[in-house]
Design a protein around this motif. Structure first.
Motif, PDB file in Angstrom:
ATOM      1  N   UNK A 181       0.884  -0.962   0.044  1.00  0.00           N
ATOM      2  CA  UNK A 181       0.026  -0.019   0.023  1.00  0.00           C
ATOM      3  C   UNK A 181       0.816   1.331   0.192  1.00  0.00           C
ATOM      4  N   UNK A 182       1.722   1.222   0.640  1.00  0.00           N
ATOM      5  CA  UNK A 182       2.822   2.547   0.945  1.00  0.00           C
ATOM      6  C   UNK A 182       3.414   2.711  -0.609  1.00  0.00           C
ATOM      7  N   UNK A 183       3.833   1.560  -1.176  1.00  0.00           N
ATOM      8  CA  UNK A 183       4.185   1.915  -2.605  1.00  0.00           C
ATOM      9  C   UNK A 183       3.267   2.428  -3.741  1.00  0.00           C
ATOM     10  N   UNK A 184       2.112   2.170  -3.587  1.00  0.00           N
ATOM     11  CA  UNK A 184       0.961   2.714  -4.330  1.00  0.00           C
ATOM     12  C   UNK A 184       0.467   4.019  -3.825  1.00  0.00           C
ATOM     13  N   UNK A 185       0.599   4.326  -2.683  1.00  0.00           N
ATOM     14  CA  UNK A 185       0.314   5.818  -2.260  1.00  0.00           C
ATOM     15  C   UNK A 185       1.596   6.826  -2.586  1.00  0.00           C
ATOM     16  N   UNK A 186       2.748   6.481  -2.470  1.00  0.00           N
ATOM     17  CA  UNK A 186       3.544   7.395  -2.337  1.00  0.00           C
ATOM     18  C   UNK A 186       4.710   7.188  -3.678  1.00  0.00           C
ATOM     19  N   UNK A 187       4.093   6.685  -4.975  1.00  0.00           N
ATOM     20  CA  UNK A 187       4.852   6.864  -5.985  1.00  0.00           C
ATOM     21  C   UNK A 187       5.866   5.733  -6.315  1.00  0.00           C
ATOM     22  N   UNK A 188       5.750   4.587  -5.514  1.00  0.00           N
ATOM     23  CA  UNK A 188       6.611   3.447  -6.147  1.00  0.00           C
ATOM     24  C   UNK A 188       7.957   3.848  -5.359  1.00  0.00           C
ATOM     25  N   UNK A 189       9.046   2.947  -5.930  1.00  0.00           N
ATOM     26  CA  UNK A 189      10.387   2.970  -5.459  1.00  0.00           C
ATOM     27  C   UNK A 189      10.902   4.573  -5.380  1.00  0.00           C
ATOM     28  N   UNK A 190      10.633   5.184  -6.712  1.00  0.00           N
ATOM     29  CA  UNK A 190      11.204   6.528  -6.675  1.00  0.00           C
ATOM     30  C   UNK A 190      10.620   7.244  -5.605  1.00  0.00           C
ATOM     31  N   UNK A 191       9.343   7.394  -5.476  1.00  0.00           N
ATOM     32  CA  UNK A 191       8.839   8.377  -4.679  1.00  0.00           C
ATOM     33  C   UNK A 191       9.320   7.916  -3.289  1.00  0.00           C
ATOM     34  N   UNK A 192       9.096   6.871  -2.696  1.00  0.00           N
ATOM     35  CA  UNK A 192       9.833   6.115  -1.404  1.00  0.00           C
ATOM     36  C   UNK A 192      11.084   6.605  -1.311  1.00  0.00           C
ATOM     37  N   UNK A 193      11.900   6.233  -2.097  1.00  0.00           N
ATOM     38  CA  UNK A 193      13.405   6.630  -1.859  1.00  0.00           C
ATOM     39  C   UNK A 193      13.827   8.252  -2.009  1.00  0.00           C
ATOM     40  N   UNK A 194      12.997   8.840  -2.556  1.00  0.00           N
ATOM     41  CA  UNK A 194      13.204  10.344  -2.492  1.00  0.00           C
ATOM     42  C   UNK A 194      12.618  10.880  -1.204  1.00  0.00           C
ATOM     43  N   UNK A 195      11.520  10.118  -0.557  1.00  0.00           N
ATOM     44  CA  UNK A 195      11.039  10.679   1.010  1.00  0.00           C
ATOM     45  C   UNK A 195      12.013  10.233   1.774  1.00  0.00           C
ATOM     46  N   UNK A 196      12.760   9.163   1.832  1.00  0.00           N
ATOM     47  CA  UNK A 196      13.569   8.624   2.848  1.00  0.00           C
ATOM     48  C   UNK A 196      15.115   9.480   2.745  1.00  0.00           C
ATOM     49  N   UNK A 215       6.292  19.615   6.536  1.00  0.00           N
ATOM     50  CA  UNK A 215       5.483  19.722   5.370  1.00  0.00           C
ATOM     51  C   UNK A 215       3.932  19.751   5.977  1.00  0.00           C
ATOM     52  N   UNK A 216       2.905  20.104   5.241  1.00  0.00           N
ATOM     53  CA  UNK A 216       1.616  19.578   5.513  1.00  0.00           C
ATOM     54  C   UNK A 216       1.302  18.514   5.816  1.00  0.00           C
ATOM     55  N   UNK A 217       0.477  18.233   7.048  1.00  0.00           N
ATOM     56  CA  UNK A 217       0.194  16.776   6.971  1.00  0.00           C
ATOM     57  C   UNK A 217      -0.974  16.467   6.246  1.00  0.00           C
ATOM     58  N   UNK A 218      -2.007  17.496   5.824  1.00  0.00           N
ATOM     59  CA  UNK A 218      -3.154  17.204   5.181  1.00  0.00           C
ATOM     60  C   UNK A 218      -3.266  18.713   4.421  1.00  0.00           C
ATOM     61  N   UNK A 219      -3.392  18.620   2.967  1.00  0.00           N
ATOM     62  CA  UNK A 219      -3.486  19.677   2.136  1.00  0.00           C
ATOM     63  C   UNK A 219      -4.060  19.205   0.896  1.00  0.00           C
ATOM     64  N   UNK A 220      -5.266  19.604   0.621  1.00  0.00           N
ATOM     65  CA  UNK A 220      -5.902  19.261  -0.883  1.00  0.00           C
ATOM     66  C   UNK A 220      -4.886  19.651  -1.969  1.00  0.00           C
ATOM     67  N   UNK A 221      -4.650  18.633  -2.883  1.00  0.00           N
ATOM     68  CA  UNK A 221      -3.845  19.023  -4.060  1.00  0.00           C
ATOM     69  C   UNK A 221      -2.418  19.486  -3.838  1.00  0.00           C
ATOM     70  N   UNK A 222      -1.916  19.155  -2.836  1.00  0.00           N
ATOM     71  CA  UNK A 222      -0.383  19.325  -2.494  1.00  0.00           C
ATOM     72  C   UNK A 222       0.189  18.130  -2.292  1.00  0.00           C
ATOM     73  N   UNK A 223       0.957  17.584  -3.254  1.00  0.00           N
ATOM     74  CA  UNK A 223       1.602  16.528  -3.573  1.00  0.00           C
ATOM     75  C   UNK A 223       2.656  16.188  -2.469  1.00  0.00           C
ATOM     76  N   UNK A 224       3.117  17.626  -2.026  1.00  0.00           N
ATOM     77  CA  UNK A 224       4.328  17.323  -0.833  1.00  0.00           C
ATOM     78  C   UNK A 224       3.608  17.074   0.604  1.00  0.00           C
ATOM     79  N   UNK A 225       2.399  17.120   0.714  1.00  0.00           N
ATOM     80  CA  UNK A 225       1.654  16.877   1.979  1.00  0.00           C
ATOM     81  C   UNK A 225       1.558  15.311   2.172  1.00  0.00           C
ATOM     82  N   UNK A 226       1.568  15.055   3.239  1.00  0.00           N
ATOM     83  CA  UNK A 226       1.427  13.541   3.598  1.00  0.00           C
ATOM     84  C   UNK A 226      -0.015  12.923   3.200  1.00  0.00           C
TER      85      UNK A 226
END
Length: 334
Positions: A181-196, A215-226
């Motif tokens: 689920x984490x992989x699906x939510x955060x853009x696969x390996x690339x998204x996860x690696x960049x956040x780590x 960063x924002x925990x919750x923010x509509x349409x903000x891809x940097x938010x959780x």
């Protein structure tokens, strides 16, 4: 990635004192529950790890110290404070004859911790254990359990997998993550690696300079938010957004532990009697079904109706869920 920063020196011991003042001023609206509509709680604190937890203790009406009551620790969503959904459910459980304790996890709200807004499941699981130890010391407590709402539904599994003081467990609209689920939510390996990578860089800056990047925990349409969905509960200043002790912030250095959040791996180790309250309108219902299938002990599933945030503060949804949860705790802890 837009980031804001705060420093430890700006926090200090003032965090707890200011949170008390800021928690005033929540609004109410018809058919919506807020913590301020619940019975008046007693503020308590107790040691946990290298610090302390502050919590609101709700006692049943006509509380009699010579009687015996079930007692339940209540935790809420990611970044939430005790005046939000945790307080709603604690108040409703108290109305149903249960001693209930809505907590601020360490690093949040009025509780201790220099690493503000830092998400750490090991720390949070210990805070729930500390809450159970606090409750167990009370002479009128018959048995102790945990209610986890949203993310705390997953956190509760970490505690229940190890702590024998969890006599019973309930989750409402729980968030039960796993690596897939984490992989699906955060853009696969690339998204996860960049956040780590960002997490490790932010942690180094914290260690070197005492700066907490957020960063924002919750923010509509903000891809940097959780969470970048509509998040109407948090955006609405008559609902969760009205609780001024809550901060819509997530520490960037918490990305690495947050991405490792895997309550499904804990479920096979949970033997305490469990109740899972969920709906197809709540977050990730298939994950809830998967988690339920992995639980090792006696279990019940109450599949109902309602959108995810309805389970936080919509009166009818919360009260129906509280009825079911209270019945579970009375039967298992009474």
């Amino acid at each position: 990635m837009p980031i804001t920063s705060i420093t430890r020196r700006n926090l200090g011991l003032a965090v707890g004192a200011t949170a008390v003042l800021l928690s005033a001023g929540e609004n109410t609206m018809a058919l919506t529950l807020t913590e301020r509509t619940q019975p008046v709680p007693e503020k308590v604190s107790f040691e946990s790890g290298d610090g302390f937890v502050v919590a609101n203790l709700y006692l049943p009406e006509g509380h009699d110290p010579s009687r015996r009551y079930p007692a339940v620790a209540v935790g809420g969503s990611l970044t939430s404070v005790k005046e939000q959904m945790g307080g709603n459910y604690a108040g409703e459980l108290a109305r149903r004859g249960i001693i209930a304790l809505a907590i601020d996890y360490r690093n949040y709200g009025e509780s201790s911790g220099a690493m503000r807004q830092f998400e750490d499941q090991a720390s949070k699981a210990e805070d729930l254990s500390a809450a159970l130890r606090y409750l167990k010391k009370r002479s009128e407590v018959a048995g102790t359990g945990i209610l986890g709402i949203c993310t705390s539904g997953g956190t509760a599994l970490y505690t229940a997998a190890k702590d024998p003081n969890v006599g019973a467990l309930a989750t409402v609209a729980g968030f039960f993550s796993d690596p897939e689920l984490v992989s699906k939510m955060f853009g696969g390996k690339e998204g996860i690696d960049s956040r780590i990578a960002a997490s490790r860089e932010a942690r180094k800056r914290y260690d070197d300079e005492g700066v907490i990047q957020t960063v924002f925990a919750y923010m509509p349409n903000d891809k940097t938010a959780v969470s970048s969905g509509p998040n109407e509960y948090y955006m609405d200043h008559s609902r969760g957004g009205s609780v001024r002790a809550w901060r819509n912030e997530f520490a960037v250095m918490a990305w690495e532990p947050w991405l490792a959040f895997d309550p499904l791996a804990q479920a096979p180790h949970v033997t305490a009697p469990a109740l899972v309250v969920h709906s197809d309108g709540a977050a990730f219902p298939d994950q809830a079904r998967k988690m339920y299938g992995l639980l090792a002990g006696p279990k019940e599933s109450h599949w109902t109706e309602g959108k995810h945030y309805d389970f936080y503060d919509q009166a009818e949804t919360v009260r129906q869920a509280a009825d079911r949860v209270a019945s579970h705790f009375h039967s298992k802890l009474g």
